[in-house]
Motif scaffolding. Structure first.
Motif, PDB file in Angstrom:
ATOM      1  N   VAL A   1       0.854  -1.178   0.000  1.00  0.00           N
ATOM      2  CA  VAL A   1       0.000   0.000   0.000  1.00  0.00           C
ATOM      3  C   VAL A   1       0.899   1.241   0.000  1.00  0.00           C
ATOM      4  N   SER A   2       0.358   2.424   0.256  1.00  0.00           N
ATOM      5  CA  SER A   2       1.120   3.667   0.122  1.00  0.00           C
ATOM      6  C   SER A   2       2.272   3.742   1.122  1.00  0.00           C
ATOM      7  N   ALA A   3       3.256   4.576   0.779  1.00  0.00           N
ATOM      8  CA  ALA A   3       4.427   4.766   1.640  1.00  0.00           C
ATOM      9  C   ALA A   3       4.026   5.377   2.977  1.00  0.00           C
ATOM     10  N   GLU A   4       2.992   6.240   2.970  1.00  0.00           N
ATOM     11  CA  GLU A   4       2.543   6.875   4.200  1.00  0.00           C
ATOM     12  C   GLU A   4       2.020   5.843   5.191  1.00  0.00           C
ATOM     13  N   VAL A   5       1.260   4.857   4.685  1.00  0.00           N
ATOM     14  CA  VAL A   5       0.745   3.790   5.539  1.00  0.00           C
ATOM     15  C   VAL A   5       1.901   2.958   6.093  1.00  0.00           C
ATOM     16  N   GLN A   6       2.873   2.661   5.251  1.00  0.00           N
ATOM     17  CA  GLN A   6       4.019   1.873   5.690  1.00  0.00           C
ATOM     18  C   GLN A   6       4.805   2.603   6.774  1.00  0.00           C
ATOM     19  N   GLU A   7       4.925   3.926   6.653  1.00  0.00           N
ATOM     20  CA  GLU A   7       5.658   4.696   7.658  1.00  0.00           C
ATOM     21  C   GLU A   7       4.978   4.615   9.019  1.00  0.00           C
TER      22      GLU A   7
END
Length: 507
Positions: A495-501
């Motif tokens: 999923v998006s990089a923001e979610v991963q962060e």
């Protein structure tokens, strides 16, 4: 699609008789003299791949003597029982798009379907009606005449090297497809060649392997990206090509780093055709090596086509020990030993890698490797984490609820311990705020929730963030003791990089 050489200009309805007239004898000579087995390892290091993990071809339900409907239904149930969690998806199997406007312009009109991942590297596509569907993971295109469940997997060409007889050469990945053949009208196989405007003297066929023997079957058509074949029966099948001209391959460069306690850096660099059978073989070769490796995530696609017989060299800036200094490119799909280039640096510094065509001095592929590309968490390797990584973690902590920041400071748990901690509602509401408009797709594809669960949440007509939160709660209820930070991180890693962060902050 442009018509393949030797295929009559007739409608699909009459193609069978035309193909019989134009095709050579369907049986191939399987003499070992024709085996393409020269070991290119004389120029580079090589590693034998392990074939024992590959699913064995099975008898297809729906063949003569069986009830197609009952057989397909029973097998579909069996496949679902063996379905893997979304977190087990292997990034190695993701289709690599060629860097070629001519080839990428094709097949954009087909309905894209993301299949389910089953055990043993197998996929399951379930379609409810007649149509043409393209698998987002493999590039296979299926034309069906009704509701059907299709199970398929990528096979290794090296197992069947004796069956590919010159002047025929591998044209793309090899697949094993299983379903009710009566429901499957045609299959379009992705190929790894760039035809450009030079396909007049090229002939495609489909190699159909039955009981360790093979036959060449005519294609209906071919395009810049795919080879179309009318389904006769189902067993391992893949495209082959015969050409009077030079073959131009879409290439891929794949990097692996040796994991050890040494401060030095050691890499394997594989130069391959953009062929999923080839890429899967490389992954298995690395996996079964006596050394441990991590894959370096860099854009793999070559920006210039590769040619058989052309020589290439790998260049490092700053200079590194590179063995061999140059390679002659061959399509190694049929070889058990996959050639690679070894890159060694005494000190862990940032560096650039460039693959250069020796005749023209043109750069075919390049990448810059930084410390953050190979530093791993949760490992005791003799490599310190970068200061930028620490700044990144501090920045992420600011976005978390204050009570969680406090808990993290007080408990001082390491990432491996935090990974197995059950998710709290506070964490879920934080994460819900980061999920985008595709949260329904994420719920079904990544978290394996039922559409009925989503409908029940949407019927409440609550704030969209609360709806996302309830979706995550539903996943937590389903997973129970497995509703850990690590499990959700694995499920949402694409999923998006923001979610991963945010999830990395939870870790």
């Amino acid at each position: 699609m442009s018509r393949g050489a030797g295929v009559a200009e007739s409608s699909v309805d009459h193609s069978a008789s035309s193909e019989e007239k134009d095709c050579p004898s369907p049986n191939l000579n399987t003499s070992k003299d024709s085996k393409s087995g020269e070991d290119s390892g004389s120029e580079s290091g090589s590693e034998s791949d392990s074939d024992n993990e590959e699913p064995k071809p099975e008898k297809t339900n729906g063949e003569l003597g069986e009830s197609p409907t009952e057989g397909a239904s029973a097998q579909a149930k069996e496949w679902e029982d063996k379905e893997l969690p979304t977190g087990h998806f292997n990034s190695e199997s993701i289709k690599i798009e060629p860097h070629c406007e001519h080839c990428n312009a094709e097949n954009k009109h087909n309905e894209q379907v993301t299949p389910r991942r089953l055990s043993g590297g197998q996929f399951l596509m379930k379609v409810d009606m007649e149509g043409v569907y393209e698998c987002t993971e493999t590039g296979l295109i299926f034309e069906v005449n009704g509701k059907v469940d299709i199970k398929y997997c990528i096979l290794s060409w090296s197992k069947y090297a004796d069956l590919v007889v010159k002047p025929w050469a591998v044209g793309g990945p090899l697949f094993d497809v299983k379903c009710d053949p009566a429901c499957l009208t045609s299959i379009q196989f992705p190929h790894s060649l760039c035809l450009g405007r030079h396909d007049a003297n090229m002939t495609f066929r489909v190699l159909h392997i039955k009981n360790s023997e093979a036959s060449l079957e005519c294609t209906v058509d071919h395009s810049a990206t795919h080879v179309k074949w009318h389904v006769s029966s189902l067993s391992p099948v893949g495209p082959v090509i015969q050409s009077e001209e030079t073959l131009y391959h879409h290439g891929a460069v794949i990097l692996y780093k040796v994991i050890d306690h040494n401060p030095s850096l050691s890499f394997r660099v594989y130069v391959a055709t953009n062929n999923e059978s080839f890429i899967k073989d490389i992954s298995k070769s690395v996996k079964h090596s006596s050394k441990k490796f991590m894959k370096i995530d860099k854009p793999p696609v070559c920006h210039k086509l590769l040619q058989n017989g052309k020589k290439y060299r790998l260049v490092s800036e700053p200079e590194a020990d590179i063995t061999p200094e140059e390679i002659e490119f061959v399509d190694g799909s049929l070889l058990k030993l996959k050639s690679y280039i070894e890159v060694y640096l005494e000190q862990p510094v940032e560096f650039k890698l460039l693959l250069v065509e020796m005749d023209s001095e043109e750069i075919v592929w390049k990448a810059k490797l930084r410390e953050c590309d190979w530093v791993q968490r949760d490992q005791s390797q003799n490599i310190s984490k970068s200061s930028t990584g620490g700044n990144r973690r501090r920045k992420m902590n600011i976005t978390l609820p204050e009570e969680e920041v406090y808990d993290k400071r007080m408990k001082q748990v390491d990432t491996s311990a935090g990974a197995e901690t059950l998710l709290t509602d506070a964490q879920l509401i934080t994460l819900a705020g980061k999920l985008g408009k595709e949260w329904i797709k994420i719920a079904i594809v990544n978290l394996d929730l039922d559409i009925s669960d989503i409908d029940a949440i949407r019927e409440k007509k609550e704030d969209v963030t609360i709806s996302k939160f309830r979706m995550l709660q539903k996943w937590k209820e389903k997973e129970q003791s497995n509703a850990t930070v690590r499990n959700l991180y694995n499920c949402l890693k694409n999923v998006s990089a923001e979610v991963q962060e945010v999830l990395e902050g939870f870790l």
